[in-house]
Scaffold this active site. Structure first.
Site, short mmCIF file in Angstrom:
data_model
loop_
_atom_site.label_atom_id
_atom_site.label_comp_id
_atom_site.label_asym_id
_atom_site.label_seq_id
_atom_site.Cartn_x
_atom_site.Cartn_y
_atom_site.Cartn_z
N GLY A 101 39.09 76.06 68.65
CA GLY A 101 40.25 75.74 67.82
C GLY A 101 41.04 76.97 67.41
O GLY A 101 40.65 78.10 67.66
N ASP A 102 42.18 76.72 66.80
CA ASP A 102 43.02 77.75 66.16
C ASP A 102 43.97 76.93 65.27
O ASP A 102 43.66 75.78 64.94
CB ASP A 102 43.77 78.58 67.22
CG ASP A 102 44.34 79.89 66.65
OD1 ASP A 102 43.59 80.87 66.55
OD2 ASP A 102 45.53 79.93 66.30
N LYS A 131 43.38 82.76 75.50
CA LYS A 131 43.96 81.95 74.43
C LYS A 131 44.85 80.90 75.06
O LYS A 131 45.36 81.09 76.16
CB LYS A 131 44.82 82.83 73.51
CG LYS A 131 45.06 82.26 72.14
CD LYS A 131 43.89 82.57 71.23
CE LYS A 131 44.03 81.97 69.86
NZ LYS A 131 43.04 82.54 68.94
N LYS A 178 37.24 83.54 76.47
CA LYS A 178 36.87 82.83 75.24
C LYS A 178 37.98 83.00 74.24
O LYS A 178 38.45 84.13 74.01
CB LYS A 178 35.56 83.41 74.67
CG LYS A 178 35.09 82.72 73.41
CD LYS A 178 34.34 81.46 73.74
CE LYS A 178 34.21 80.52 72.54
NZ LYS A 178 35.38 79.61 72.38
N GLN A 237 42.33 88.89 71.40
CA GLN A 237 41.02 88.23 71.53
C GLN A 237 40.06 89.06 72.40
O GLN A 237 38.86 89.10 72.13
CB GLN A 237 41.23 86.84 72.15
CG GLN A 237 40.07 85.88 71.92
CD GLN A 237 40.11 85.21 70.57
OE1 GLN A 237 41.15 84.73 70.14
NE2 GLN A 237 38.98 85.16 69.90
N SER A 251 31.21 81.03 67.50
CA SER A 251 31.39 80.25 68.73
C SER A 251 30.40 80.71 69.79
O SER A 251 29.82 79.90 70.52
CB SER A 251 32.81 80.45 69.28
OG SER A 251 33.72 79.59 68.63
N THR A 285 35.11 81.76 60.24
CA THR A 285 36.17 82.78 60.21
C THR A 285 36.41 83.23 58.78
O THR A 285 36.47 84.44 58.49
CB THR A 285 37.46 82.25 60.87
OG1 THR A 285 37.12 81.61 62.09
CG2 THR A 285 38.44 83.37 61.14
N ASN A 342 41.98 76.22 57.78
CA ASN A 342 40.53 76.41 57.93
C ASN A 342 40.08 77.82 57.50
O ASN A 342 39.10 77.96 56.77
CB ASN A 342 40.14 76.13 59.39
CG ASN A 342 38.73 76.59 59.71
OD1 ASN A 342 38.51 77.69 60.18
ND2 ASN A 342 37.77 75.74 59.39
N LYS A 369 38.74 91.74 70.04
CA LYS A 369 37.95 91.10 68.99
C LYS A 369 36.59 90.65 69.54
O LYS A 369 35.55 90.91 68.96
CB LYS A 369 38.72 89.88 68.47
CG LYS A 369 38.03 89.13 67.36
CD LYS A 369 38.60 87.74 67.11
CE LYS A 369 40.10 87.70 67.02
NZ LYS A 369 40.58 86.46 66.36
N1 GLU Z 1 40.84 80.96 67.25
C1 GLU Z 1 39.78 81.76 66.74
C2 GLU Z 1 40.15 83.23 66.82
O1 GLU Z 1 41.30 83.57 66.68
C3 GLU Z 1 38.42 81.40 67.32
C4 GLU Z 1 38.29 81.45 68.80
C5 GLU Z 1 36.97 80.91 69.33
O2 GLU Z 1 36.12 80.52 68.56
O3 GLU Z 1 36.84 80.90 70.56
O4 GLU Z 1 39.33 84.10 67.00
#
Ligand code: GLU
Length: 451
Positions: free
Chosen positions: A170-171, A131, A95, A116, A383, A215, A246, A119
């Site tokens: 997204g990112d 990612k 994810k 990630q 998410s 976020t 964002n 996190k």
């Molecule tokens: N890009 C975001 C992050 O850095 C969200 C990733 C997601 O929602 O999967 O955590």
């Protein structure tokens, strides 16, 4: 980033990571930061720092690099590079977001994927880490060009993703518009309305309330919780938020709702200082609707707003700083400037915005500091809430979803504090976040065997 700062158990291991991944400074930095936090555990629980665990942590399960051909409005053929790094799926499907930005390369995607994993573990939700993205620059491209690029990108990516396999979102450079084109192409190729394959979807087609805001809102909630721990709040605080994408926009919005005043934000051309507090409605109109610049904000807001193109936003005095732009935007000199300006708390909304040297400076000065993998986890947590709603074909209200987000941020905060205290680093959110997440991922990896 000196080798000597690492526990002796980890120095040789870090050198192997450097050797195996040449030319990837951002990835090295992300690994270094986690290894640095493992020092307290190396004494108490040495089994966690054995190379048999760590070396699997540092090697992505799968790395996909592909060609993305597309045609401009003028009929010119362009080639970009697409990436998806599926880093670790021990806690759930990979994810993590997709980033479209000219700076994207394997090092950037690997650092983001590595971060990630931890996190996502901190959120307490059943999601692994990954990612992806491309060195495509969406700036100045027409809608039709963006659509063709997204369709071409998904024509390769679709075979690697799925609700139970890998779930992008997204990112930087990938928002609602891009996710729509990506989901549309997936749906067409797969011939399945598989809502849970992508998150950050529009509300009309399977998206979740609060995902857009999550976020930034989450970062503000986290900062509020850090202050509450010390009997304070954001009420009356002077705040600086870098970025105006964002994450930044919704961090500004929530700080204002919580009684703070955000006096500055930035984009790649400079920053604005608005002593009266940023006008979030105008900012959203310019950035989200018109896809404009902060120079437009300064021109339209008028009054005493200053648009500064030759300085650093971190020179603006503030009590709370929320770096919400991008990696390494806050180096040592910026940390020193913030301290001169009276900063008391820094919570990262972006991924790895502060360099290790800057984090040291905050540490030495007693500035409260939250690393992105804790304080910006609200996006990916929401998410996971979107995936939950998709799986049960349900949709929740804004209020219920926001309440879940706030509870998740509070629990990440509290877990960080507990773990930091347990390992002899009270109040250290970096140690707390890294160790909480690392222990969870490591335990699961050992339980599932060598796979
Ligand atoms: N890009 C975001 C992050 O850095 C969200 C990733 C997601 O929602 O999967 O955590």
């Amino acid at each position: 980033m000196t080798l000597d700062a690492l526990h002796p158990n980890m120095q040789a291991q870090y050198e192997i990571v450097l050797e195996r991944n040449p030319g990837e400074p951002e990835f090295h930095q992300a690994v270094y930061e986690v290894m640095l936090s493992l020092t307290p555990i190396a004494g108490k629980r040495p089994e966690y720092t054995q190379w048999s665990v760590l070396k699997r942590m540092c090697e992505p399960e799968r790395q996909i690099i592909f060609r993305v051909p597309w045609v401009t409005d003028d009929g010119e053929v362009r080639i970009n590079r697409g990436f998806r790094v599926e880093f670790n799926s021990v806690l759930g499907p990979y994810k993590g977001g997709l980033r479209f930005h000219p700076s994207v390369n394997l090092s950037i995607i690997k650092f983001l994927g590595f971060e990630q994993v931890y996190k996502n573990a901190l959120t307490g939700m059943p999601i692994g880490g990954g990612k992806g993205g491309s060195d495509f620059d969406p700036k100045g491209r027409s809608d039709a060009e963006i659509m063709r690029f997204c369709q071409s990108f998904m024509t390769e990516l679709y075979r690697h993703i799925g609700e139970y396999t890998d779930v992008p979102a997204g990112d930087i450079g990938v928002g609602g518009r891009e996710l729509g084109y990506l989901f549309g192409q997936y749906k067409r190729i797969a011939n399945r309305y598989e809502s849970g394959v992508i998150t950050g979807k529009g509300l009309a087609w399977g998206g979740s309330q609060v995902r857009t805001e999550a976020t930034g809102y989450g970062t503000a909630f986290f900062a509020q919780r850090m202050l509450a721990e010390r009997g304070q709040s954001l009420e009356g605080k002077r705040v600086v938020v870098s970025g105006s994408g964002n994450v930044a926009l919704y961090a500004v919005e929530k700080v204002h709702q919580l009684g703070g005043t955000v006096v500055a934000c930035s984009d790649s051309n400079g920053f604005v200082v608005d002593e009266a507090g940023l006008d979030i409605a105008l900012l959203k109109e310019i950035k989200e609707v018109r896809r404009g610049r902060l120079s437009d904000y300064a021109a339209e807001r008028g009054g005493s707003v200053r648009h500064i193109t030759d300085g650093s936003i971190w020179e603006v005095p503030c009590q709370v700083a929320l770096p919400c732009a991008t990696q390494n935007e806050l180096p040592e000199a910026a940390a020193l400037a913030l301290i001169r300006g009276g900063v008391e708390l820094v919570a990262e909304g972006a991924n790895m915005p502060s360099t290790p040297e800057a984090i040291n400076v905050f540490d030495d000065a007693g500035v409260l500091f939250a690393p992105g993998k804790a304080s910006n986890a609200g996006g990916v947590a929401t998410s996971a809430l979107e995936m939950q709603q998709n799986a049960s074909r349900d949709s929740w209200t804004f209020e219920a979803t926001e309440a879940r987000l706030e509870t998740i941020m509070a629990s990440i905060h509290d877990r960080c504090i507990e773990t930091a205290a347990e390992f002899g680093a009270p109040g250290n959110y970096v140690v707390g976040a890294n160790l909480t997440a690392y222990i969870k991922v490591a335990d699961a990896m050992v339980a599932l065997g060598v796979i």
